[in-house]
Design an enzyme around this catalytic site. Structure first.
Site, PDB file in Angstrom:
ATOM      1  N   PHE A 147      25.608  40.433 -15.533  1.00 48.11           N
ATOM      2  CA  PHE A 147      26.673  41.128 -16.256  1.00 48.11           C
ATOM      3  C   PHE A 147      26.044  42.284 -17.010  1.00 48.11           C
ATOM      4  O   PHE A 147      25.277  42.082 -17.958  1.00 48.11           O
ATOM      5  CB  PHE A 147      27.416  40.224 -17.239  1.00 48.11           C
ATOM      6  CG  PHE A 147      28.528  40.963 -17.944  1.00 48.11           C
ATOM      7  CD1 PHE A 147      29.743  41.150 -17.314  1.00 48.11           C
ATOM      8  CD2 PHE A 147      28.336  41.525 -19.195  1.00 48.11           C
ATOM      9  CE1 PHE A 147      30.765  41.867 -17.934  1.00 48.11           C
ATOM     10  CE2 PHE A 147      29.347  42.238 -19.821  1.00 48.11           C
ATOM     11  CZ  PHE A 147      30.562  42.404 -19.188  1.00 48.11           C
ATOM     12  N   ASP A 232      17.788  44.758 -19.558  1.00 44.13           N
ATOM     13  CA  ASP A 232      19.053  44.874 -20.270  1.00 44.13           C
ATOM     14  C   ASP A 232      19.075  43.827 -21.378  1.00 44.13           C
ATOM     15  O   ASP A 232      19.349  42.655 -21.140  1.00 44.13           O
ATOM     16  CB  ASP A 232      20.223  44.663 -19.304  1.00 44.13           C
ATOM     17  CG  ASP A 232      21.588  44.760 -19.988  1.00 44.13           C
ATOM     18  OD1 ASP A 232      21.639  44.739 -21.234  1.00 44.13           O
ATOM     19  OD2 ASP A 232      22.603  44.818 -19.274  1.00 44.13           O
ATOM     20  N   LYS A 261      25.369  46.582 -28.684  1.00 44.01           N
ATOM     21  CA  LYS A 261      25.988  45.536 -29.493  1.00 44.01           C
ATOM     22  C   LYS A 261      25.436  45.488 -30.919  1.00 44.01           C
ATOM     23  O   LYS A 261      25.882  46.205 -31.786  1.00 44.01           O
ATOM     24  CB  LYS A 261      25.874  44.177 -28.788  1.00 44.01           C
ATOM     25  CG  LYS A 261      26.697  44.109 -27.509  1.00 44.01           C
ATOM     26  CD  LYS A 261      26.860  42.718 -26.999  1.00 44.01           C
ATOM     27  CE  LYS A 261      27.618  42.681 -25.671  1.00 44.01           C
ATOM     28  NZ  LYS A 261      29.008  43.141 -25.756  1.00 44.01           N
TER      29      LYS A 261
END
Length: 409
Positions: A147, A232, A261
């Site tokens: 993801f 990531d 984030k």
């Protein structure tokens, strides 16, 4: 006439969303109106312990005083210039973020998906300019069950059909191999490979942690094969796993690091591509950009986030409290939990399907005053703010035990 929000109940607000908001989410039926630290409060004043922390965007809790102060201070001075001009906050943000991560240069963006898209572009440009891959032939190797976001290019290499179906045609240039399989990775990498793009821990897949030595193996393979290792760490980074970065558990330094984030402290969207100078140095003026990327408000908040991490306090908290989380979940195995994976303050918990789906367990926990989120059937994710106390963590585990023990009742 539309009633003001403060005059509406939770049910009113949920129903009001239905005709005017795109149905791309299926939220739990709670309407959050206020928050502080690890707790949120709904419209009616009911309090909930936040065990999701905005998918790690709220690593430092809701409205952390140092981050709110940094935002307020900057709001009174300057919020946006665009990158057409310099601003007085960006240099310090880039300097301190590069130093924190052990890399050289920073490309500031806004969202996690933007960071991934930017990382893909940079890797391809590096492949053409530095590695010498023929034009338009560069490939990037990714892992199944990944993801990395929801843009058209990113879903092109997703293996989640819910994310892909109906959005083609898809962007070429990606090869998908099983996660945690070095042999498959070795076979997929060739002279056209610009990069290997991986999550050090797969978040959306259910907090899937690779075998010890996998990340070090990826690092060795990419060096030997002459391609980039792009990590990531948008969910796993910035203290979540008990280290600043999840790759540090294997003493690995990637060529390119993707952050987001928590970098915005739960206040503004902030993301970044952080990389070796040889890699990010391939970009020239006009080849990539973002109006809001690196804006003064984002840089001020991002700098305050880096400052919190520079002390090591939050990494230590995640490691220490992670032991409580791990041992608490271990006690529930065989008592409604069929298995779990945890590192630091991050866990994927597989619930016996006979007891309920992940969504049903999340709704039962909500009624107990604990907020979590499901993924993939009967799996729930736990990712509380790193500011959570040991007592709060034990209370959440107690609520989970109660919900599992209640079964379908």
């Amino acid at each position: 006439m539309t009633a003001p929000a403060h005059e509406r109940t939770s049910d009113d607000l949920i129903k009001a969303e239905e005709p005017v908001l795109a149905h791309n989410y299926h939220p739990l039926p709670v309407v959050v109106a206020r928050a502080e630290g690890t707790w949120v409060e709904d419209v009616e004043g009911r309090r909930y312990l936040d065990m999701l922390a905005g998918y790690s965007a709220l690593n430092f809790g809701h409205r952390h005083p140092a981050l709110v102060e940094a935002a307020h201070r900057q709001l009174d001075r300057l919020t946006l210039t665009s990158r057409a001009f310099h601003n007085d906050r960006l240099a310090e943000f880039a300097e301190r973020l590069a130093e924190l991560t052990g890399l050289d240069m920073v490309l500031p963006m806004n969202t996690g998906a933007e960071a991934v898209e930017s990382g893909i572009k940079v890797a391809r440009k590096w492949a053409y300019d530095v590695k010498g891959v023929p034009a338009d032939r560069a490939t990037i190797v990714v892992a199944a069950e990944n993801f990395h976001g929801r843009t058209t290019t990113i879903v092109s290499f997703s293996t989640d059909e819910t994310a892909r179906a109906g959005f083609g045609p898809f962007t070429p240039g990606f090869r998908i191999v099983p996660y945690n399989d070095l042999a498959a990775l070795e076979e997929a990498v060739d002279e056209t490979t610009a990069a290997v793009l991986l999550e050090p821990i797969q978040g959306e897949a259910g907090v899937v942690i690779p075998d010890d030595g996998y990340l070090a193996g990826v690092r060795e393979l990419t060096r030997r094969k002459g391609c980039l290792f792009v990590a990531d760490e948008i969910q796993s980074g910035l203290g979540r796993t008990g280290r600043t970065l999840a790759v540090e558990h294997e003493d690995v330094v990637p060529d390119v690091l993707l952050l987001g984030k928590a970098l915005g402290g739960g206040i503004v969207p902030v993301s970044a591509v952080v990389a070796r100078r040889e890699v990010l140095g391939v970009l020239r003026p006009g080849e990539h950009g973002s109006t809001f990327g690196g804006n003064p408000l984002a840089a001020a908040v991002g700098t305050a986030v880096v400052e919190l991490l520079e002390t090591g306090e939050f990494q230590r908290r995640a490691a220490d409290l992670g032991q409580i989380l791990h041992s608490g979940l271990a006690e529930l195995v065989g008592r409604g939990v069929t298995g779990f994976r945890a590192r630091g303050l991050w866990a994927g918990v597989d619930v016996d399907p006979a007891i309920g789906t992940g969504r049903e367990i999340s709704e039962r926990l909500m009624r107990e005053g604990v907020l979590v989120k499901d993924t993939h059937g009967s799996t729930i994710r736990l990712a509380p703010p790193l500011t959570i106390t040991a007592d709060e963590l034990r209370s959440a585990l107690g609520s989970l035990e109660k919900v599992l023990g209640a079964g379908g009742r």
